[in-house]
Motif scaffolding. Structure first.
Motif, PDB file in Angstrom:
ATOM      1  N   TYR A   2       0.849  -1.201   0.000  1.00 18.09           N
ATOM      2  CA  TYR A   2       0.000   0.000   0.000  1.00 18.09           C
ATOM      3  C   TYR A   2       0.879   1.244   0.000  1.00 18.09           C
ATOM      4  CZ  TYR A   2      -4.054  -2.892   0.974  1.00 18.09           C
ATOM      5  OH  TYR A   2      -5.052  -3.826   0.879  1.00 18.09           O
ATOM      6  N   THR A   3       0.587   2.163  -0.925  1.00 19.27           N
ATOM      7  CA  THR A   3       1.427   3.344  -1.016  1.00 19.27           C
ATOM      8  C   THR A   3       0.585   4.577  -1.350  1.00 19.27           C
ATOM      9  OG1 THR A   3       3.437   4.200  -2.054  1.00 19.27           O
ATOM     10  CG2 THR A   3       2.057   2.790  -3.435  1.00 19.27           C
ATOM     11  N   ASP A   4       1.238   5.639  -1.830  1.00 21.85           N
ATOM     12  CA  ASP A   4       0.501   6.889  -2.065  1.00 21.85           C
ATOM     13  C   ASP A   4       0.052   7.051  -3.515  1.00 21.85           C
ATOM     14  OD1 ASP A   4       3.009   7.295  -3.120  1.00 21.85           O
ATOM     15  OD2 ASP A   4       3.534   8.993  -1.840  1.00 21.85           O
ATOM     16  N   GLY A  33      -1.252   2.279  -7.848  1.00 27.85           N
ATOM     17  CA  GLY A  33      -0.722   1.174  -8.631  1.00 27.85           C
ATOM     18  C   GLY A  33       0.552   1.586  -9.327  1.00 27.85           C
ATOM     19  N   VAL A  34       1.027   0.710 -10.199  1.00 25.15           N
ATOM     20  CA  VAL A  34       2.206   1.013 -10.999  1.00 25.15           C
ATOM     21  C   VAL A  34       1.719   1.697 -12.270  1.00 25.15           C
ATOM     22  CG1 VAL A  34       4.175   0.041 -12.238  1.00 25.15           C
ATOM     23  CG2 VAL A  34       3.423  -0.994 -10.078  1.00 25.15           C
ATOM     24  N   TYR A  35       2.329   2.808 -12.590  1.00 23.53           N
ATOM     25  CA  TYR A  35       1.936   3.586 -13.767  1.00 23.53           C
ATOM     26  C   TYR A  35       2.969   3.435 -14.888  1.00 23.53           C
ATOM     27  CZ  TYR A  35      -2.025   5.952 -11.601  1.00 23.53           C
ATOM     28  OH  TYR A  35      -3.245   6.214 -11.044  1.00 23.53           O
ATOM     29  N   GLY A  72      15.057   2.859 -11.568  1.00 22.20           N
ATOM     30  CA  GLY A  72      14.719   4.066 -10.828  1.00 22.20           C
ATOM     31  C   GLY A  72      13.264   4.254 -10.429  1.00 22.20           C
ATOM     32  N   ALA A  73      12.330   3.445 -10.933  1.00 20.70           N
ATOM     33  CA  ALA A  73      10.917   3.614 -10.535  1.00 20.70           C
ATOM     34  C   ALA A  73      10.802   3.229  -9.061  1.00 20.70           C
ATOM     35  CB  ALA A  73      10.004   2.743 -11.393  1.00 20.70           C
ATOM     36  N   LYS A  74      10.564   4.236  -8.227  1.00 19.72           N
ATOM     37  CA  LYS A  74      10.690   4.077  -6.787  1.00 19.72           C
ATOM     38  C   LYS A  74       9.568   3.249  -6.176  1.00 19.72           C
ATOM     39  CE  LYS A  74      10.983   7.441  -3.168  1.00 19.72           C
ATOM     40  NZ  LYS A  74      10.274   8.687  -2.878  1.00 19.72           N
TER      41      LYS A  74
END
Ligand code: ADP
Ligand code: ASP
Ligand code: MG
Length: 412
Positions: free
Chosen positions: A172-174, A177-179, A207-209
């Motif tokens: 769970y993040t801000d 999903g992954v874009y 680099g995709a954090k």
């Protein structure tokens, strides 16, 4: 009844309100009979604050002490999250890594998880309690506190999911999903329903954090169902990281654009064009534990050649010092460097079966008058290095060139 490992990142536990929201979400799963193990990061900004404190004491602090310091951020959030769960009527217990225990190996500040004991966690789960485990930290064979590298809580969660044979690991993040690229840079980036482990690993490594690279590697290796979801929205499918390549629709050539801001390059001019030069230049840098990424050696002329490679910006000064001394020894010319560069990469398994992908990327950059300084390719990615001032423009141009924008974006 399913067993979920649910990981909540810094912003998701960034305030008392956010921690309460996490507890409410976990309580809803528990109420439907699911079993949950929670992993949390430090509250947002806390790890950076601790890094700054260390820097104020010493420009190159001892790594063992750095780990003890940085691990403290997660101790605060596990306790607060467990308290919030208990307040919701959910039995919960917080655990530091050495209480579980999460065994690690390798260097301080970038250690790797070797093994996780599950006894204590299983006893809690059986007893209907929710374990709340500190992400990012571990304990090594000598009992020292270790950390897994910045962003490493994702890896703690996936490793726990593997050890406990969980049904799904939910990050769970801000973002929800992954874009197709960082939505903060390209607002009309599109959320992907699914992405393959292979592509996600490239995106994360480049680099995709949104996910720690090792978490993707782990999930792929152990076949863990891994999903990225928003902690700010109630439902929504998020993004599932999967082994399957989509076969319902034609595979896009490029699935996403990743970028890394913290790059630097070093050039040695007029190095002798003889066997062994590359290894002499790179050897001492690698031996100092510095990752060397892209390497370019020009065609030699008059017995001399130019040699350029990239390192992370934080390693720039050390790498420069090492290379200068080797260059002096071998009688090479000037050593120059630039620590204001960025790396942008297009990633997609569809590249395997399409020609001309690189040209599309180069044309997009040329149309914006952006000079490419270095290029590297693999089967499923193309990376370019450009001046940092072009980062946003270049990412948008490449994103557009591969038609990744949000037309037809699913509403969530
Ligand atoms: P957390 O604190 O929850 O671990 P991070 O900041 O580590 O969150 O990761 C989430 C961030 O990753 C997002 O806010 C977004 O800016 C960034 N990001 C970079 N690339 C992508 C991408 N392709 N898709 C989604 N988010 C991305
Ligand atoms: N708190 C750690 C960091 O900021 C670990 C994490 O967030 O995953 O890097
Ligand atoms: Mg993160």
């Amino acid at each position: 009844m399913a067993l979920y490992v649910q990981k909540f990142g810094g912003t998701s536990v960034g305030s008392v309100e956010r921690i309460r929201a996490v507890a409410e979400r976990v309580a809803r799963f528990v109420a439907t009979g699911d079993q949950v193990v929670v992993v949390v990061s430090a509250m947002s900004g806390e790890t950076n604050r601790l890094v700054d404190l260390a820097q104020a004491i010493h420009s190159d602090p001892e790594e063992r002490e750095m780990d003890v310091l940085l691990a403290s951020g997660e101790q605060v959030s596990i306790a607060l999250t467990a308290m919030a769960l208990i307040d919701q009527g959910v039995a919960a217990r917080s655990y530091l890594a050495d209480q579980v225990a999460i065994h690690t190996q390798g260097q301080h500040t970038r250690s790797r998880i070797k093994k996780i004991d599950t006894e204590r966690l299983r006893a809690d789960i059986e007893a209907g309690r929710v374990p709340v485990v500190a992400g990012f930290q571990g304990v090594d064979g000598d009992g020292n506190v270790t950390t897994l590298g910045r962003g490493g809580s994702d890896t703690t969660a996936v490793a726990l999911a593997a050890a406990l044979e969980a049904d799904e690991c939910q990050i769970y993040t801000d973002v929800d999903g992954v874009y197709t690229t960082d939505p903060r840079v390209v607002p009309d980036a599109r959320r992907l329903d699914r992405i393959t482990f292979e592509e996600m690993l490239e995106m994360a490594s480049l680099g995709a954090k949104v996910l720690h690279p090792r978490s993707v590697e782990f999930a792929g290796k152990y076949g863990i169902a891994l999903r990225v979801l928003s902690s700010f929205e109630d439902d929504g499918p998020g993004t599932l990281i999967t082994v399957e390549e989509s076969n319902t629709m034609e595979q896009p050539v490029v699935s996403g654009i990743a970028f890394a801001r913290d790059e630097a390059k070093i050039t040695v001019q007029g190095a002798p064009d003889v066997p062994g030069v590359a290894s002499k230049m790179i050897g001492p840098v690698s031996a100092a534990g510095i990752d060397v990424d892209m390497i370019v050696q020009n065609v030699g002329a008059a017995g001399q050649t130019d040699f350029t490679f990239t390192v992370k910006r934080g390693d720039y000064a050390d790498a420069m010092r090492l290379v200068r001394s080797v260059a002096d020894e071998m009688g090479a010319g000037e050593v120059t460097g630039d620590n204001r560069i960025v790396k942008i990469s297009a990633v997609g398994v569809g590249m395997r079966s399409h020609a001309g992908v690189a040209m599309r990327m180069f044309d997009a950059l040329a149309a914006e008058n952006i000079n490419i300084q270095m290029i590297s390719t693999s089967e499923i990615k193309i990376s370019v290095v450009v001046d940092e001032k072009y980062l946003e423009l270049a990412v948008r141009a490449i994103h557009e060139a591969f038609e990744l924008s949000g037309n037809g974006k699913e509403e969530v």
